[in-house]
Design a protein around this motif. Structure first.
Motif, PDB file in Angstrom:
ATOM      1  N   UNK A 138       0.835  -1.202   0.000  1.00 57.96           N
ATOM      2  CA  UNK A 138       0.000   0.000   0.000  1.00 57.96           C
ATOM      3  C   UNK A 138       0.877   1.263   0.000  1.00 57.96           C
ATOM      4  N   UNK A 139       1.945   1.251   0.778  1.00 59.68           N
ATOM      5  CA  UNK A 139       2.860   2.395   0.816  1.00 59.68           C
ATOM      6  C   UNK A 139       3.467   2.641  -0.565  1.00 59.68           C
ATOM      7  N   UNK A 140       3.903   1.585  -1.214  1.00 61.97           N
ATOM      8  CA  UNK A 140       4.492   1.713  -2.547  1.00 61.97           C
ATOM      9  C   UNK A 140       3.474   2.285  -3.531  1.00 61.97           C
ATOM     10  N   UNK A 141       2.251   1.791  -3.468  1.00 69.14           N
ATOM     11  CA  UNK A 141       1.206   2.291  -4.366  1.00 69.14           C
ATOM     12  C   UNK A 141       0.977   3.781  -4.144  1.00 69.14           C
ATOM     13  N   UNK A 142       1.008   4.210  -2.898  1.00 69.81           N
ATOM     14  CA  UNK A 142       0.842   5.619  -2.579  1.00 69.81           C
ATOM     15  C   UNK A 142       1.961   6.479  -3.161  1.00 69.81           C
ATOM     16  N   UNK A 143       3.118   5.861  -3.377  1.00 71.30           N
ATOM     17  CA  UNK A 143       4.257   6.563  -3.965  1.00 71.30           C
ATOM     18  C   UNK A 143       4.318   6.366  -5.480  1.00 71.30           C
ATOM     19  N   UNK A 144       3.272   5.750  -6.043  1.00 66.08           N
ATOM     20  CA  UNK A 144       3.238   5.533  -7.487  1.00 66.08           C
ATOM     21  C   UNK A 144       4.092   4.375  -7.956  1.00 66.08           C
ATOM     22  N   UNK A 145       4.367   3.438  -7.073  1.00 69.29           N
ATOM     23  CA  UNK A 145       5.228   2.293  -7.370  1.00 69.29           C
ATOM     24  C   UNK A 145       4.425   0.998  -7.274  1.00 69.29           C
ATOM     25  N   UNK A 146       4.596   0.134  -8.241  1.00 66.70           N
ATOM     26  CA  UNK A 146       3.969  -1.188  -8.205  1.00 66.70           C
ATOM     27  C   UNK A 146       4.897  -2.131  -7.442  1.00 66.70           C
ATOM     28  N   UNK A 147       4.368  -2.822  -6.440  1.00 67.13           N
ATOM     29  CA  UNK A 147       5.148  -3.784  -5.665  1.00 67.13           C
ATOM     30  C   UNK A 147       4.554  -5.159  -5.845  1.00 67.13           C
ATOM     31  N   UNK A 148       5.415  -6.127  -6.109  1.00 67.48           N
ATOM     32  CA  UNK A 148       4.955  -7.508  -6.192  1.00 67.48           C
ATOM     33  C   UNK A 148       6.062  -8.452  -5.772  1.00 67.48           C
ATOM     34  N   UNK A 149       5.660  -9.649  -5.392  1.00 68.63           N
ATOM     35  CA  UNK A 149       6.631 -10.685  -5.073  1.00 68.63           C
ATOM     36  C   UNK A 149       6.724 -11.634  -6.259  1.00 68.63           C
ATOM     37  N   UNK A 150       7.899 -12.185  -6.448  1.00 69.83           N
ATOM     38  CA  UNK A 150       8.128 -13.157  -7.509  1.00 69.83           C
ATOM     39  C   UNK A 150       8.901 -14.331  -6.926  1.00 69.83           C
ATOM     40  N   UNK A 151       8.800 -15.460  -7.587  1.00 68.83           N
ATOM     41  CA  UNK A 151       9.597 -16.617  -7.219  1.00 68.83           C
ATOM     42  C   UNK A 151       9.164 -17.374  -5.987  1.00 68.83           C
ATOM     43  N   UNK A 152       8.002 -17.042  -5.434  1.00 64.73           N
ATOM     44  CA  UNK A 152       7.543 -17.750  -4.227  1.00 64.73           C
ATOM     45  C   UNK A 152       7.227 -19.200  -4.575  1.00 64.73           C
ATOM     46  N   UNK A 153       7.783 -20.103  -3.809  1.00 67.37           N
ATOM     47  CA  UNK A 153       7.542 -21.513  -4.026  1.00 67.37           C
ATOM     48  C   UNK A 153       7.370 -22.236  -2.708  1.00 67.37           C
ATOM     49  N   UNK A 154       7.051 -23.489  -2.779  1.00 63.25           N
ATOM     50  CA  UNK A 154       6.952 -24.338  -1.606  1.00 63.25           C
ATOM     51  C   UNK A 154       6.061 -23.782  -0.513  1.00 63.25           C
ATOM     52  N   UNK A 155       6.571 -23.805   0.714  1.00 65.79           N
ATOM     53  CA  UNK A 155       5.814 -23.362   1.880  1.00 65.79           C
ATOM     54  C   UNK A 155       5.448 -21.878   1.783  1.00 65.79           C
ATOM     55  N   UNK A 156       6.342 -21.075   1.245  1.00 66.54           N
ATOM     56  CA  UNK A 156       6.071 -19.637   1.134  1.00 66.54           C
ATOM     57  C   UNK A 156       4.874 -19.401   0.223  1.00 66.54           C
ATOM     58  N   UNK A 157       4.839 -20.067  -0.916  1.00 69.50           N
ATOM     59  CA  UNK A 157       3.696 -19.926  -1.831  1.00 69.50           C
ATOM     60  C   UNK A 157       2.419 -20.436  -1.171  1.00 69.50           C
ATOM     61  N   UNK A 158       2.543 -21.510  -0.420  1.00 72.37           N
ATOM     62  CA  UNK A 158       1.372 -22.063   0.268  1.00 72.37           C
ATOM     63  C   UNK A 158       0.827 -21.076   1.311  1.00 72.37           C
ATOM     64  N   UNK A 159       1.720 -20.441   2.077  1.00 72.15           N
ATOM     65  CA  UNK A 159       1.294 -19.439   3.064  1.00 72.15           C
ATOM     66  C   UNK A 159       0.552 -18.308   2.360  1.00 72.15           C
ATOM     67  N   UNK A 160       1.095 -17.831   1.255  1.00 72.38           N
ATOM     68  CA  UNK A 160       0.445 -16.756   0.504  1.00 72.38           C
ATOM     69  C   UNK A 160      -0.911 -17.202  -0.036  1.00 72.38           C
ATOM     70  N   UNK A 161      -1.004 -18.435  -0.485  1.00 71.80           N
ATOM     71  CA  UNK A 161      -2.269 -18.939  -1.024  1.00 71.80           C
ATOM     72  C   UNK A 161      -3.306 -19.140   0.079  1.00 71.80           C
ATOM     73  N   UNK A 162      -2.903 -19.753   1.189  1.00 72.64           N
ATOM     74  CA  UNK A 162      -3.827 -20.042   2.286  1.00 72.64           C
ATOM     75  C   UNK A 162      -4.353 -18.752   2.920  1.00 72.64           C
TER      76      UNK A 162
END
Length: 102
Positions: free
Chosen positions: A53-77
């Motif tokens: 949200x902070x990045x968006x307020x500054x006109x910046x797109x923020x995203x995560x890439x490369x999430x796999x395994x448990x990290x991707x599962x945490x994000x999905x759940x």
């Protein structure tokens, strides 16, 4: 921005500092590479959501890439994978609980 190992309570402040430093350069886009991260806890997830949200307020797109395994599962759940993996307008989402605290 790259990260490795465990993104947990003990690393949340360092993660936030690294993201803030990247944003200080006023880029149009910041990507956090999670390919080498094997653990993501709720504290660090909150850091990512508040920073988005902070990045968006500054006109910046923020995203995560490369999430796999448990990290991707945490994000999905937690139903946050689409928020952090899809560069859409963060201002359309409600604030994160306790966001005013930073």
């Amino acid at each position: 921005v790259g990260a490795h190992g465990a993104l947990d309570f003990g690393f949340a402040a360092e993660l936030r500092a690294a993201l803030d430093a990247a944003l200080a350069d006023r880029p149009a886009r910041i990507e956090l590479d999670l390919a080498d991260v094997w653990l993501l806890d709720a504290t660090s997830l909150r850091v990512l959501l508040v920073f988005r949200r902070q990045a968006a307020g500054a006109g910046c797109v923020f995203r995560v890439v490369g999430a796999g395994g448990l990290v991707r599962r945490v994000l999905a759940v937690t139903d946050t994978l689409s928020l952090l993996d899809d560069p859409v307008d963060a201002s359309t989402y409600p604030p994160v609980l306790g966001e005013a605290d930073g």
